[in-house]
Design an enzyme around this catalytic site. Structure first.
Site, PDB file in Angstrom:
ATOM      1  N   HIS A 102      81.576 -30.050   8.843  1.00 46.69           N
ATOM      2  CA  HIS A 102      80.202 -30.466   8.526  1.00 46.69           C
ATOM      3  C   HIS A 102      80.178 -31.058   7.132  1.00 46.69           C
ATOM      4  CE1 HIS A 102      80.707 -26.168   7.601  1.00 46.69           C
ATOM      5  NE2 HIS A 102      79.941 -26.372   6.544  1.00 46.69           N
ATOM      6  N   HIS A 104      77.873 -31.896   4.042  1.00 46.57           N
ATOM      7  CA  HIS A 104      76.593 -31.595   3.409  1.00 46.57           C
ATOM      8  C   HIS A 104      76.070 -32.870   2.747  1.00 46.57           C
ATOM      9  CE1 HIS A 104      76.970 -27.047   3.284  1.00 46.57           C
ATOM     10  NE2 HIS A 104      78.250 -27.364   3.424  1.00 46.57           N
TER      11      HIS A 104
HETATM   12  P1  DGP Z   1      79.688 -24.145   4.416  1.00 47.75           P
HETATM   13  O1  DGP Z   1      79.561 -23.122   3.323  1.00 47.75           O
HETATM   14  O2  DGP Z   1      80.216 -25.465   3.896  1.00 47.75           O
HETATM   15  O3  DGP Z   1      80.483 -23.615   5.596  1.00 47.75           O
HETATM   16  O4  DGP Z   1      78.204 -24.436   4.909  1.00 47.75           O
HETATM   17  C1  DGP Z   1      77.618 -23.894   6.031  1.00 47.75           C
HETATM   18  C2  DGP Z   1      76.149 -24.175   5.937  1.00 47.75           C
HETATM   19  O5  DGP Z   1      75.569 -23.918   7.204  1.00 47.75           O
HETATM   20  C3  DGP Z   1      75.391 -23.320   4.925  1.00 47.75           C
HETATM   21  O6  DGP Z   1      74.867 -24.151   3.894  1.00 47.75           O
HETATM   22  C4  DGP Z   1      74.276 -22.665   5.732  1.00 47.75           C
HETATM   23  C5  DGP Z   1      74.267 -23.442   7.008  1.00 47.75           C
HETATM   24  N1  DGP Z   1      73.956 -22.659   8.186  1.00 47.75           N
HETATM   25  C6  DGP Z   1      74.537 -21.500   8.570  1.00 47.75           C
HETATM   26  N2  DGP Z   1      74.009 -21.062   9.725  1.00 47.75           N
HETATM   27  C7  DGP Z   1      73.078 -21.986  10.081  1.00 47.75           C
HETATM   28  C8  DGP Z   1      72.192 -22.097  11.194  1.00 47.75           C
HETATM   29  O7  DGP Z   1      72.160 -21.277  12.109  1.00 47.75           O
HETATM   30  N3  DGP Z   1      71.335 -23.171  11.203  1.00 47.75           N
HETATM   31  C9  DGP Z   1      71.359 -24.116  10.215  1.00 47.75           C
HETATM   32  N4  DGP Z   1      70.494 -25.120  10.323  1.00 47.75           N
HETATM   33  N5  DGP Z   1      72.194 -24.051   9.163  1.00 47.75           N
HETATM   34  C10 DGP Z   1      73.032 -22.992   9.096  1.00 47.75           C
END
Ligand code: DGP
Length: 116
Positions: A102, A104
């Site tokens: 992913h 950001h």
């Molecule tokens: P990372 O630390 O790079 O793995 O970022 C994962 C991101 O995913 C973190 O910023 C929070 C987001 N995240 C985790 N669970 C969910 C979810 O269920 N829905 C959404 N929209 N974002 C989520």
């Protein structure tokens, strides 16, 4: 190619709700549940790739589509001119928490460097 244990695969197939920002053939962009900036959108490939360190040469097209979607997200969120940050976290020291690639897209405020 989806992984039923993967949170973002479950978001992609609609099992887990998300707030869509953009959708393309190969990517999906949705709002981060825990935003770190006024604009915080995640761009994911529709195919399951665990993280940026697992990318192979044959993933080049999907990677290009992710960056193209990120630019379109920046435009639709109104930060194309003010600037935005693109982040790929890999591994524990980077606090990578979801094992599905992913990108950001962060913007809407002045950000520090280096990141904390
Ligand atoms: P990372 O630390 O790079 O793995 O970022 C994962 C991101 O995913 C973190 O910023 C929070 C987001 N995240 C985790 N669970 C969910 C979810 O269920 N829905 C959404 N929209 N974002 C989520």
């Amino acid at each position: 190619m989806a992984d039923s244990d993967c949170l973002f695969c479950r978001i992609l197939n609609g099992d887990v709700p998300s707030t869509e920002v953009l959708s393309t053939t190969g990517t999906y962009a949705f709002r981060d549940v825990n935003p770190a900036a006024p604009v915080h959108v995640l761009v994911v490939p529709r195919i399951h790739i665990p993280h940026a360190g697992a990318l192979r040469a044959e993933d080049a097209l999907v990677l290009a589509e992710m960056f193209s979607t990120a630019r379109d997200v920046a435009a639709s969120e109104g930060v194309l001119e003010s600037g935005y940050r693109l982040v790929l976290n890999v591994g524990d020291d980077a606090l990578n928490s979801v094992p599905h690639l992913h990108l950001h897209v962060l913007g809407g405020r002045r950000m520090g460097w280096p990141p904390g």
